[in-house]
Design an enzyme around this catalytic site. Structure first.
Site, PDB file in Angstrom:
ATOM      1  N   SER A  43      -8.085   6.949   5.372  1.00  0.00           N
ATOM      2  CA  SER A  43      -8.542   6.545   4.097  1.00  0.00           C
ATOM      3  C   SER A  43      -7.859   5.285   3.675  1.00  0.00           C
ATOM      4  O   SER A  43      -8.334   4.267   4.384  1.00  0.00           O
ATOM      5  CB  SER A  43      -8.378   7.563   3.143  1.00  0.00           C
ATOM      6  OG  SER A  43      -8.920   7.560   1.879  1.00  0.00           O
ATOM      7  N   HIS A  44      -7.388   5.188   2.490  1.00  0.00           N
ATOM      8  CA  HIS A  44      -6.715   4.142   1.797  1.00  0.00           C
ATOM      9  C   HIS A  44      -5.453   3.771   2.288  1.00  0.00           C
ATOM     10  O   HIS A  44      -5.219   2.355   1.933  1.00  0.00           O
ATOM     11  CB  HIS A  44      -6.439   4.341   0.470  1.00  0.00           C
ATOM     12  CG  HIS A  44      -5.570   5.458   0.115  1.00  0.00           C
ATOM     13  ND1 HIS A  44      -5.822   6.846   0.440  1.00  0.00           N
ATOM     14  CD2 HIS A  44      -4.154   5.400  -0.005  1.00  0.00           C
ATOM     15  CE1 HIS A  44      -4.853   7.684   0.157  1.00  0.00           C
ATOM     16  NE2 HIS A  44      -3.860   6.725  -0.103  1.00  0.00           N
ATOM     17  N   ASP A  95     -12.941   2.194  -0.490  1.00  0.00           N
ATOM     18  CA  ASP A  95     -11.556   2.197   0.558  1.00  0.00           C
ATOM     19  C   ASP A  95     -12.062   2.591   1.746  1.00  0.00           C
ATOM     20  O   ASP A  95     -13.144   2.265   2.216  1.00  0.00           O
ATOM     21  CB  ASP A  95     -10.829   3.388   0.041  1.00  0.00           C
ATOM     22  CG  ASP A  95     -11.608   4.747   0.145  1.00  0.00           C
ATOM     23  OD1 ASP A  95     -12.749   4.923   0.533  1.00  0.00           O
ATOM     24  OD2 ASP A  95     -10.480   5.680   0.556  1.00  0.00           O
ATOM     25  N   ASP A 143     -12.409   4.545   3.902  1.00  0.00           N
ATOM     26  CA  ASP A 143     -13.558   5.528   4.446  1.00  0.00           C
ATOM     27  C   ASP A 143     -14.433   5.774   3.548  1.00  0.00           C
ATOM     28  O   ASP A 143     -15.615   6.744   3.838  1.00  0.00           O
ATOM     29  CB  ASP A 143     -12.800   7.131   4.764  1.00  0.00           C
ATOM     30  CG  ASP A 143     -12.219   7.772   3.782  1.00  0.00           C
ATOM     31  OD1 ASP A 143     -11.689   6.932   2.785  1.00  0.00           O
ATOM     32  OD2 ASP A 143     -11.906   8.975   3.388  1.00  0.00           O
ATOM     33  N   ASP A 184     -14.855   6.910   0.397  1.00  0.00           N
ATOM     34  CA  ASP A 184     -15.169   7.913  -0.756  1.00  0.00           C
ATOM     35  C   ASP A 184     -14.414   7.482  -2.033  1.00  0.00           C
ATOM     36  O   ASP A 184     -14.632   8.267  -2.965  1.00  0.00           O
ATOM     37  CB  ASP A 184     -14.630   9.152  -0.214  1.00  0.00           C
ATOM     38  CG  ASP A 184     -12.911   8.940   0.493  1.00  0.00           C
ATOM     39  OD1 ASP A 184     -12.549   8.074   0.186  1.00  0.00           O
ATOM     40  OD2 ASP A 184     -12.623  10.268   0.643  1.00  0.00           O
ATOM     41  N   ARG A 185     -13.841   6.401  -2.169  1.00  0.00           N
ATOM     42  CA  ARG A 185     -13.077   6.054  -3.509  1.00  0.00           C
ATOM     43  C   ARG A 185     -13.982   4.740  -3.730  1.00  0.00           C
ATOM     44  O   ARG A 185     -14.343   4.023  -3.312  1.00  0.00           O
ATOM     45  CB  ARG A 185     -11.737   5.527  -3.373  1.00  0.00           C
ATOM     46  CG  ARG A 185     -10.795   6.747  -2.789  1.00  0.00           C
ATOM     47  CD  ARG A 185      -9.356   6.095  -2.828  1.00  0.00           C
ATOM     48  NE  ARG A 185      -8.581   7.202  -2.380  1.00  0.00           N
ATOM     49  CZ  ARG A 185      -7.201   7.088  -2.718  1.00  0.00           C
ATOM     50  NH1 ARG A 185      -6.741   6.201  -3.421  1.00  0.00           N
ATOM     51  NH2 ARG A 185      -6.357   8.212  -2.143  1.00  0.00           N
ATOM     52  N   LYS A 190     -15.755  13.009  -2.351  1.00  0.00           N
ATOM     53  CA  LYS A 190     -15.796  12.071  -3.261  1.00  0.00           C
ATOM     54  C   LYS A 190     -16.718  10.895  -2.549  1.00  0.00           C
ATOM     55  O   LYS A 190     -16.722  10.884  -1.273  1.00  0.00           O
ATOM     56  CB  LYS A 190     -14.628  11.546  -3.635  1.00  0.00           C
ATOM     57  CG  LYS A 190     -13.486  11.144  -2.694  1.00  0.00           C
ATOM     58  CD  LYS A 190     -12.007  11.127  -3.360  1.00  0.00           C
ATOM     59  CE  LYS A 190     -11.057  10.356  -2.561  1.00  0.00           C
ATOM     60  NZ  LYS A 190     -10.342  11.516  -1.912  1.00  0.00           N
TER      61      LYS A 190
HETATM   62  C1  VG1 Z   1      -4.016  10.874  -2.650  1.00  0.00           C
HETATM   63  C2  VG1 Z   1      -4.676  10.947  -4.136  1.00  0.00           C
HETATM   64  C3  VG1 Z   1      -5.666  11.966  -4.274  1.00  0.00           C
HETATM   65  C4  VG1 Z   1      -6.712  12.051  -3.191  1.00  0.00           C
HETATM   66  C5  VG1 Z   1      -5.980  11.863  -1.508  1.00  0.00           C
HETATM   67  C6  VG1 Z   1      -7.178  11.622  -0.671  1.00  0.00           C
HETATM   68  O1  VG1 Z   1      -3.398  12.162  -2.463  1.00  0.00           O
HETATM   69  O2  VG1 Z   1      -3.782  11.205  -4.993  1.00  0.00           O
HETATM   70  O3  VG1 Z   1      -6.172  12.180  -5.336  1.00  0.00           O
HETATM   71  O4  VG1 Z   1      -7.629  13.192  -3.268  1.00  0.00           O
HETATM   72  O5  VG1 Z   1      -5.428  10.618  -1.666  1.00  0.00           O
HETATM   73  O6  VG1 Z   1      -7.878  10.434  -0.891  1.00  0.00           O
HETATM   74  P1  VG1 Z   1      -1.715  12.130  -2.535  1.00  0.00           P
HETATM   75  O7  VG1 Z   1      -1.206  13.415  -2.149  1.00  0.00           O
HETATM   76  O8  VG1 Z   1      -1.143  10.877  -1.804  1.00  0.00           O
HETATM   77  O9  VG1 Z   1      -1.393  11.817  -4.053  1.00  0.00           O
HETATM   78  V1  VG1 Z   1      -8.449   9.598   0.264  1.00  0.00           V
HETATM   79  O10 VG1 Z   1      -9.469   8.373  -0.349  1.00  0.00           O
HETATM   80  O11 VG1 Z   1      -7.344   9.582   1.298  1.00  0.00           O
HETATM   81  O12 VG1 Z   1      -9.271  10.489   1.160  1.00  0.00           O
HETATM   82 CO    CO Z   2     -10.777   7.925   1.119  1.00  0.00          CO
END
Ligand code: VG1
Ligand code: CO
Length: 543
Positions: A113-114, A277, A279, A281-282, A376
């Protein structure tokens, strides 16, 4: 082609966090690492024999290699078919959509993801269920168990499958369908939103910049914004997915999407700015000279969703993750909607969506979505914003001003302390946890603590309970501080501090959240002793 059974041993630490298993790419590339985890996924879902799966990823380094391994393992374990995105690419929301639309038995998304990508950065794997949503804790617990007792895995001995050409092919007895990762998703978006109205907006000269951050959303944003909606060529920038995301963090926030941020705050700003982001979803939403905080964006979308065809009949209810600001609750209260509070991570929204209790949901971390998929969805949020702008004729700033005037404003900020020594971070959390029972009634900086506890969630649909979901301190005047350790990081611990304060005074609405929250920020440090425990006097990222 023969299926081979390869002997292996359990590897420590294969435990999915907030969103799948995330580790350093080099860890994933170690012998048996990926294979062990994939075999554990098969075990956790009762095997893949005769099943159809979706496979895709965000295109980061090792994405292509991992896809070949997963295909050979699916074939060796008797899967009937795998639907793969061309070049093994697929955004998370598009994968969720395909899993649902093709009525498959689930899917694997290769993404961190991010988190940044590359040989020295991060990789990740997650499994989504037949409803299109992330595996719930019950299933991820089974994965962990399977990784702890694994002795062997099955893999086919075969050449690489050519994933660059669309169409049907075979690997052993398993069918493979290489599909355009964009088409079905783009069609879904067209059904949800008033594309004609948005097209009209661009025809009138409305300007926009979408920063795909060299991640997977580029091809989607190009096809939808510049293709179907007629935005001028060049509206989507950094549109080509790269294995290292061009060296940046594909995290759409004011820090990592600084170029877009600077443009939107400058003289030459277009009417609307957005980013997504790794993938897809953000999302990040910006107007000319105006940054929309994710929690506010969620509240605005909930308040205005009925302007889009898909939500014309109204919302069934809404939900937010616990640390997300309570701006959404104000909208829900005024509109008579049920509002649920879930732990961090999209997997907790799935039951509420499946059960028809909510239509819209979101998180402070720039994730918003609806019942159209079970993830998301970054572009979805951007398109809903565009739909709202087209229908109201207002600017982003005007929408925000009107929203705060109607509902009041929740000032909000998240402070991240990254790569903190894990032991120290846990000690800080333990010390604060121990103090929570004594806090109610105490006065800090003139504010009285109303309640203080550790959040636990009882799922109203399946009755499951999730504990240890963040420490929270609520004040009588409506302010709140939440402390959690991240479940997506790969180095040490990331401490997240979520700070919120409310205001109904229009005079204050224009203030910068960091200024408006200065007092609460000081309280947050004092209460937990952040500096004392971690040695950090400043967060690495403020969003
Ligand atoms: C983070 C965010 C959370 C989100 C998750 C996955 O998790 O705070 O809100 O759902 O990333 O997002 P954490 O446990 O690091 O706070 V993504 O865009 O990685 O799929
Ligand atoms: Co993501």
């Amino acid at each position: 082609m023969t299926a081979k059974s390869i002997q292996t041993k359990p590897i420590e630490g294969q435990k999915p966090g907030t969103s799948g298993l995330r580790k350093k790419t080099k860890t994933f590339m170690e012998p048996h690492y990926l294979e062990n985890f994939i075999q554990a996924i098969w075990e956790s879902i009762g095997g893949v024999k005769g099943k159809t799966l979706v496979l895709g990823g965000d295109g980061r380094y090792f994405n292509d290699r991992a896809a070949q391994v997963i295909l050979r393992m699916a074939a060796a374990s008797g899967a009937k078919k795998v639907i793969v995105g061309q070049n093994a690419l697929m955004s998370t929301p598009a994968a969720s959509n395909l899993i649902r639309q093709k009525k498959t038995d689930g899917g694997i998304i290769m993404s961190a993801s991010h988190n940044p990508g590359g040989p020295d950065e991060d990789f990740g794997v997650k499994f989504n269920m037949p409803n299109g949503g992330p595996a719930p804790e019950e299933v991820t617990n089974r994965m962990v168990k399977a990784t702890q007792s694994i002795k062997d895995y099955l893999i086919l001995e075969a050449q690489d499958v050519d994933l660059s050409k669309r169409g049907a092919t075979k690997l052993g007895d398993m069918e493979i369908d290489v599909v355009d990762p964009v088409k079905d998703y783009a069609q879904l978006m067209e059904q949800l939103f008033d594309f004609r109205a948005i097209k009209g907006l661009f025809e009138k000269g409305f300007t926009m910049r979408f920063d795909a951050m060299h991640a997977v959303t580029g091809p989607y944003a190009k096809a939808i914004l510049e293709g179907r909606l007629g935005a001028p060529a060049g509206t989507v920038v950094n549109a080509e997915p790269k294995p290292d995301f061009g060296g940046g963090h594909p995290d759409p926030n004011p820090i990592w999407a600084k170029e877009l941020m600077d443009l939107m705050m400058g003289e030459e700003a277009p009417d609307f700015g957005a980013a997504s982001d790794g993938d897809g979803d953000r999302n990040m939403i910006l107007g000319r000279g105006c940054y929309v905080g994710p929690s506010d964006s969620l509240a605005v979308l909930a308040a205005n969703a009925t302007l889009a065809p898909a939500y014309r009949e109204g919302l069934k209810g809404v939900a937010r993750s616990m640390p997300t600001s309570r701006a959404l609750d104000r909208v829900a209260a005024k509109r008579g909607l049920d509002c649920y509070e879930t732990p961090t991570g999209w997997k907790f929204f799935g039951n509420l969506l499946d059960d028809g209790r909510i239509t819209l949901c979101g998180e402070e971390s720039a994730g918003t979505g609806s019942d159209h998929v079970r993830e998301k969805d970054g572009l979805w949020a951007v398109l809903l914003w565009l739909n709202i702008l087209a229908k109201t004729g207002k600017s982003v700033q005007e929408i925000m001003d009107a929203h705060w005037a109607e509902f009041g404003r929740n000032f909000y900020s998240r402070h991240d302390y990254e790569a903190v020594d894990a032991k120290k971070a846990n000690e800080m959390m333990d010390a604060l946890r121990a103090r929570l029972p004594d806090l109610p009634g105490t006065i800090i900086h003139g504010r009285t603590v109303e309640a203080a506890n550790e959040f636990a969630y009882d799922d109203p649909v399946d009755g499951s309970r999730s504990e240890g979901q963040g420490l929270r301190v609520m004040f009588e005047d409506g302010g709140r501080i939440v402390y959690r350790l991240s479940g997506t990081g790969t180095v040490g611990a990331t401490l997240r501090v979520y700070i919120e304060d409310v205001s109904d005074d229009p005079e204050s609405f224009g203030d910068d959240p960091q200024d408006a929250l200065a007092d609460m920020i000081a309280i947050a440090d004092e209460l937990a002793g952040i500096e004392e425990h971690t040695g950090r006097d400043e967060p690495d990222v403020r969003t």
